[in-house]
Write a protein that holds these residues in place. Structure first.
Motif, PDB file in Angstrom:
ATOM      1  N   TRP A 134      -5.827  -5.277  -5.118  1.00  0.00           N
ATOM      2  CA  TRP A 134      -7.127  -4.602  -5.005  1.00  0.00           C
ATOM      3  C   TRP A 134      -7.347  -3.586  -6.132  1.00  0.00           C
ATOM      4  O   TRP A 134      -8.261  -2.785  -6.084  1.00  0.00           O
ATOM      5  CB  TRP A 134      -7.295  -3.917  -3.647  1.00  0.00           C
ATOM      6  CG  TRP A 134      -6.182  -2.994  -3.304  1.00  0.00           C
ATOM      7  CD1 TRP A 134      -6.106  -1.666  -3.593  1.00  0.00           C
ATOM      8  CD2 TRP A 134      -4.985  -3.321  -2.601  1.00  0.00           C
ATOM      9  NE1 TRP A 134      -4.927  -1.152  -3.120  1.00  0.00           N
ATOM     10  CE2 TRP A 134      -4.219  -2.136  -2.500  1.00  0.00           C
ATOM     11  CE3 TRP A 134      -4.488  -4.514  -2.041  1.00  0.00           C
ATOM     12  CZ2 TRP A 134      -2.978  -2.116  -1.875  1.00  0.00           C
ATOM     13  CZ3 TRP A 134      -3.257  -4.464  -1.428  1.00  0.00           C
ATOM     14  CH2 TRP A 134      -2.523  -3.289  -1.347  1.00  0.00           C
ATOM     15  N   LEU A 165      -5.553  -7.663   3.551  1.00  0.00           N
ATOM     16  CA  LEU A 165      -6.695  -6.928   2.998  1.00  0.00           C
ATOM     17  C   LEU A 165      -7.615  -7.829   2.166  1.00  0.00           C
ATOM     18  O   LEU A 165      -8.765  -7.485   1.917  1.00  0.00           O
ATOM     19  CB  LEU A 165      -6.202  -5.752   2.140  1.00  0.00           C
ATOM     20  CG  LEU A 165      -5.481  -4.632   2.897  1.00  0.00           C
ATOM     21  CD1 LEU A 165      -5.017  -3.550   1.937  1.00  0.00           C
ATOM     22  CD2 LEU A 165      -6.354  -4.027   3.986  1.00  0.00           C
ATOM     23  N   SER A 204       0.832  -1.211   0.000  1.00  0.00           N
ATOM     24  CA  SER A 204       0.000   0.000   0.000  1.00  0.00           C
ATOM     25  C   SER A 204       0.867   1.261   0.000  1.00  0.00           C
ATOM     26  O   SER A 204       1.657   1.480   0.916  1.00  0.00           O
ATOM     27  CB  SER A 204      -0.888  -0.016   1.255  1.00  0.00           C
ATOM     28  OG  SER A 204      -1.277   1.287   1.615  1.00  0.00           O
ATOM     29  N   PRO A 205       0.709   2.106  -1.024  1.00  0.00           N
ATOM     30  CA  PRO A 205       1.507   3.337  -1.056  1.00  0.00           C
ATOM     31  C   PRO A 205       1.177   4.277   0.100  1.00  0.00           C
ATOM     32  O   PRO A 205       2.034   5.026   0.559  1.00  0.00           O
ATOM     33  CB  PRO A 205       1.125   3.981  -2.399  1.00  0.00           C
ATOM     34  CG  PRO A 205      -0.169   3.351  -2.808  1.00  0.00           C
ATOM     35  CD  PRO A 205      -0.198   1.991  -2.181  1.00  0.00           C
ATOM     36  N   PHE A 206      -0.070   4.208   0.571  1.00  0.00           N
ATOM     37  CA  PHE A 206      -0.467   5.085   1.681  1.00  0.00           C
ATOM     38  C   PHE A 206       0.200   4.620   2.979  1.00  0.00           C
ATOM     39  O   PHE A 206       0.636   5.426   3.796  1.00  0.00           O
ATOM     40  CB  PHE A 206      -2.003   5.109   1.816  1.00  0.00           C
ATOM     41  CG  PHE A 206      -2.685   5.421   0.513  1.00  0.00           C
ATOM     42  CD1 PHE A 206      -2.707   6.720   0.029  1.00  0.00           C
ATOM     43  CD2 PHE A 206      -3.278   4.427  -0.250  1.00  0.00           C
ATOM     44  CE1 PHE A 206      -3.315   7.018  -1.188  1.00  0.00           C
ATOM     45  CE2 PHE A 206      -3.885   4.708  -1.468  1.00  0.00           C
ATOM     46  CZ  PHE A 206      -3.904   6.009  -1.938  1.00  0.00           C
ATOM     47  N   GLU A 226      -6.042   7.926   7.899  1.00  0.00           N
ATOM     48  CA  GLU A 226      -5.728   8.776   6.744  1.00  0.00           C
ATOM     49  C   GLU A 226      -4.235   9.141   6.750  1.00  0.00           C
ATOM     50  O   GLU A 226      -3.743   9.833   7.655  1.00  0.00           O
ATOM     51  CB  GLU A 226      -6.573  10.070   6.713  1.00  0.00           C
ATOM     52  CG  GLU A 226      -7.977   9.862   6.177  1.00  0.00           C
ATOM     53  CD  GLU A 226      -8.005   9.375   4.721  1.00  0.00           C
ATOM     54  OE1 GLU A 226      -7.176   9.812   3.912  1.00  0.00           O
ATOM     55  OE2 GLU A 226      -8.860   8.533   4.421  1.00  0.00           O
ATOM     56  N   SER A 227      -3.561   8.692   5.700  1.00  0.00           N
ATOM     57  CA  SER A 227      -2.097   8.799   5.697  1.00  0.00           C
ATOM     58  C   SER A 227      -1.588  10.224   5.927  1.00  0.00           C
ATOM     59  O   SER A 227      -0.655  10.429   6.705  1.00  0.00           O
ATOM     60  CB  SER A 227      -1.524   8.229   4.392  1.00  0.00           C
ATOM     61  OG  SER A 227      -2.094   8.856   3.274  1.00  0.00           O
ATOM     62  N   LYS A 276      -9.894  -9.582   5.420  1.00  0.00           N
ATOM     63  CA  LYS A 276      -9.697  -8.662   6.547  1.00  0.00           C
ATOM     64  C   LYS A 276     -10.254  -9.226   7.850  1.00  0.00           C
ATOM     65  O   LYS A 276     -11.408  -9.651   7.889  1.00  0.00           O
ATOM     66  CB  LYS A 276     -10.427  -7.352   6.211  1.00  0.00           C
ATOM     67  CG  LYS A 276      -9.656  -6.120   6.521  1.00  0.00           C
ATOM     68  CD  LYS A 276     -10.446  -4.898   6.109  1.00  0.00           C
ATOM     69  CE  LYS A 276     -10.343  -4.606   4.643  1.00  0.00           C
ATOM     70  NZ  LYS A 276     -11.299  -3.575   4.216  1.00  0.00           N
ATOM     71  N   GLY A 292     -12.021   0.263   7.637  1.00  0.00           N
ATOM     72  CA  GLY A 292     -11.303  -0.943   7.218  1.00  0.00           C
ATOM     73  C   GLY A 292     -10.092  -0.690   6.343  1.00  0.00           C
ATOM     74  O   GLY A 292      -9.654  -1.579   5.605  1.00  0.00           O
ATOM     75  N   LYS A 293      -9.538   0.517   6.402  1.00  0.00           N
ATOM     76  CA  LYS A 293      -8.406   0.814   5.524  1.00  0.00           C
ATOM     77  C   LYS A 293      -7.092   0.925   6.294  1.00  0.00           C
ATOM     78  O   LYS A 293      -7.069   1.334   7.454  1.00  0.00           O
ATOM     79  CB  LYS A 293      -8.656   2.131   4.776  1.00  0.00           C
ATOM     80  CG  LYS A 293      -9.717   2.013   3.676  1.00  0.00           C
ATOM     81  CD  LYS A 293      -9.742   3.270   2.840  1.00  0.00           C
ATOM     82  CE  LYS A 293     -10.920   3.340   1.907  1.00  0.00           C
ATOM     83  NZ  LYS A 293     -10.799   2.531   0.713  1.00  0.00           N
ATOM     84  N   VAL A 294      -6.011   0.611   5.568  1.00  0.00           N
ATOM     85  CA  VAL A 294      -4.663   0.898   6.070  1.00  0.00           C
ATOM     86  C   VAL A 294      -4.146   2.092   5.280  1.00  0.00           C
ATOM     87  O   VAL A 294      -4.557   2.284   4.127  1.00  0.00           O
ATOM     88  CB  VAL A 294      -3.714  -0.307   5.872  1.00  0.00           C
ATOM     89  CG1 VAL A 294      -4.105  -1.453   6.765  1.00  0.00           C
ATOM     90  CG2 VAL A 294      -3.621  -0.748   4.419  1.00  0.00           C
ATOM     91  N   PRO A 295      -3.252   2.899   5.849  1.00  0.00           N
ATOM     92  CA  PRO A 295      -2.693   2.760   7.179  1.00  0.00           C
ATOM     93  C   PRO A 295      -3.650   3.253   8.272  1.00  0.00           C
ATOM     94  O   PRO A 295      -4.451   4.160   8.041  1.00  0.00           O
ATOM     95  CB  PRO A 295      -1.474   3.684   7.115  1.00  0.00           C
ATOM     96  CG  PRO A 295      -1.891   4.786   6.182  1.00  0.00           C
ATOM     97  CD  PRO A 295      -2.725   4.093   5.149  1.00  0.00           C
TER      98      PRO A 295
HETATM   99  N1  LIG Z   1      -7.046   8.088   1.695  1.00  0.00           N
HETATM  100  C1  LIG Z   1      -6.544   6.941   2.407  1.00  0.00           C
HETATM  101  C2  LIG Z   1      -6.475   5.778   1.439  1.00  0.00           C
HETATM  102  C3  LIG Z   1      -6.168   4.469   2.147  1.00  0.00           C
HETATM  103  C4  LIG Z   1      -6.442   3.273   1.242  1.00  0.00           C
HETATM  104  O1  LIG Z   1      -7.152   3.374   0.241  1.00  0.00           O
HETATM  105  N2  LIG Z   1      -5.894   2.108   1.631  1.00  0.00           N
HETATM  106  C5  LIG Z   1      -6.119   0.905   0.879  1.00  0.00           C
HETATM  107  C6  LIG Z   1      -4.800   0.190   0.617  1.00  0.00           C
HETATM  108  S1  LIG Z   1      -3.768   1.061  -0.487  1.00  0.00           S
HETATM  109  C7  LIG Z   1      -6.986  -0.051   1.702  1.00  0.00           C
HETATM  110  O2  LIG Z   1      -6.824  -0.141   2.893  1.00  0.00           O
HETATM  111  N3  LIG Z   1      -7.878  -0.781   1.037  1.00  0.00           N
HETATM  112  C8  LIG Z   1      -8.661  -1.787   1.656  1.00  0.00           C
HETATM  113  C9  LIG Z   1     -10.129  -1.567   1.563  1.00  0.00           C
HETATM  114  O3  LIG Z   1     -10.563  -0.490   1.071  1.00  0.00           O
HETATM  115  O4  LIG Z   1     -10.871  -2.464   1.958  1.00  0.00           O
HETATM  116  C10 LIG Z   1      -5.180   7.285   3.020  1.00  0.00           C
HETATM  117  O5  LIG Z   1      -4.507   8.185   2.503  1.00  0.00           O
HETATM  118  O6  LIG Z   1      -4.814   6.683   4.043  1.00  0.00           O
END
Ligand SMILES: N[C@@H](CCC(=O)N[C@@H](CS)C(=O)NCC(=O)O)C(=O)O
Length: 229
Positions: A228, A37, A13-15, A78-79, A40, A52-55
């Motif tokens: 994803w 992911l 994940s780039p974030f 939110e990164s 999850k 449910g998102k990383v980071p």
């Molecule tokens: N805007 C968020 C984007 C985070 C994001 O989209 N993370 C993705 C991985 S790159 C994720 O967790 N996806 C899993 C999901 O949506 O279920 C940030 O900057 O942290």
């Protein structure tokens, strides 16, 4: 003893990478927990991040098993928000300069690189965005770069952490042409970025790509295709 810090991340994940870079560059002690992911765990959305998102970063509270997070820790999502938070928590790290004008410049750079390069680049890689928009975004961000080794000033800041995941992915797509864009456009972009018009951007990118923090947080072999996308 310092507060506990756990970073829930995904290695591709780039974030997540932005945040890990800032932690490493700040020499901050943290525990990284890799979230699957594709499958999850329920506790992640119920106890760590409802979206449910990383980071996601947990800060403070007792030092517990990351799979059994404490309700007493703060959960930061939110990164870019996490980058700001780390700069606040580690004021001597240099992640944000002390001088208000330089701080504003760093924040403008974070904003611009997110809107003008991050969004267009990931759309481009997914075959959804335009080549021209990406190039315009890079040109805009190049205009904000100062003359030294870093985006702003003479120290690594959250501006550098924010754009680094994009720099390394730009390198990969321009060298391999891997992505959902029309065949050859990745190579074409690479040629364009080597030209004199983008000399400042390319020089900056080359310097950042040499940093050990970047090498520690990027696995070029596994990065494409992202599961994803
Ligand atoms: N805007 C968020 C984007 C985070 C994001 O989209 N993370 C993705 C991985 S790159 C994720 O967790 N996806 C899993 C999901 O949506 O279920 C940030 O900057 O942290």
């Amino acid at each position: 003893m310092s507060e506990q810090v756990t970073l829930y991340l995904h290695k591709l994940s780039p974030f997540s990478q932005k945040v890990e870079l800032a932690l490493i560059e700040a020499n901050a002690p943290y525990r990284g927990y890799h979230v699957n992911l594709s499958d999850k765990p329920e506790w992640f959305t119920s106890k760590v991040n409802p979206v449910g998102k990383v980071p996601t970063l947990t800060y403070g509270g007792p030092r517990v098993d990351p799979e059994d997070p404490s309700s007493l820790s703060s959960k930061i999502t939110e990164s870019n928000v996490i980058l700001e938070f780390l700069a606040d928590v580690y004021p001597d790290s240099g992640l944000l300069p002390k001088d208000p004008v330089s701080r504003a410049k760093v924040r403008s750079f974070v904003d611009a690189s997110t809107k003008q390069v991050e969004g267009p680049l990931y759309d481009f890689i997914r075959g959804l965005g335009s080549y021209e928009d990406l190039l315009k975004g890079i040109e805009f961000v190049q205009g904000l770069l100062e003359d030294g080794d870093f985006a702003v000033g003479d120290h690594y800041t959250i501006a550098d952490a924010c754009i680094s995941p994009q720099l390394v992915r730009l390198k990969t797509i321009t060298e391999t042409d891997l992505g959902k864009f029309p065949v050859g456009l990745g190579f074409k972009l690479g040629e364009e970025l080597k030209g004199s018009k983008f000399a400042k951007f390319t020089k900056y990118a080359d310097q950042i790509l040499e940093r050990s923090s970047l090498k520690q947080t990027y696995d070029e072999v596994r990065i494409f295709p992202l599961p994803w996308w």
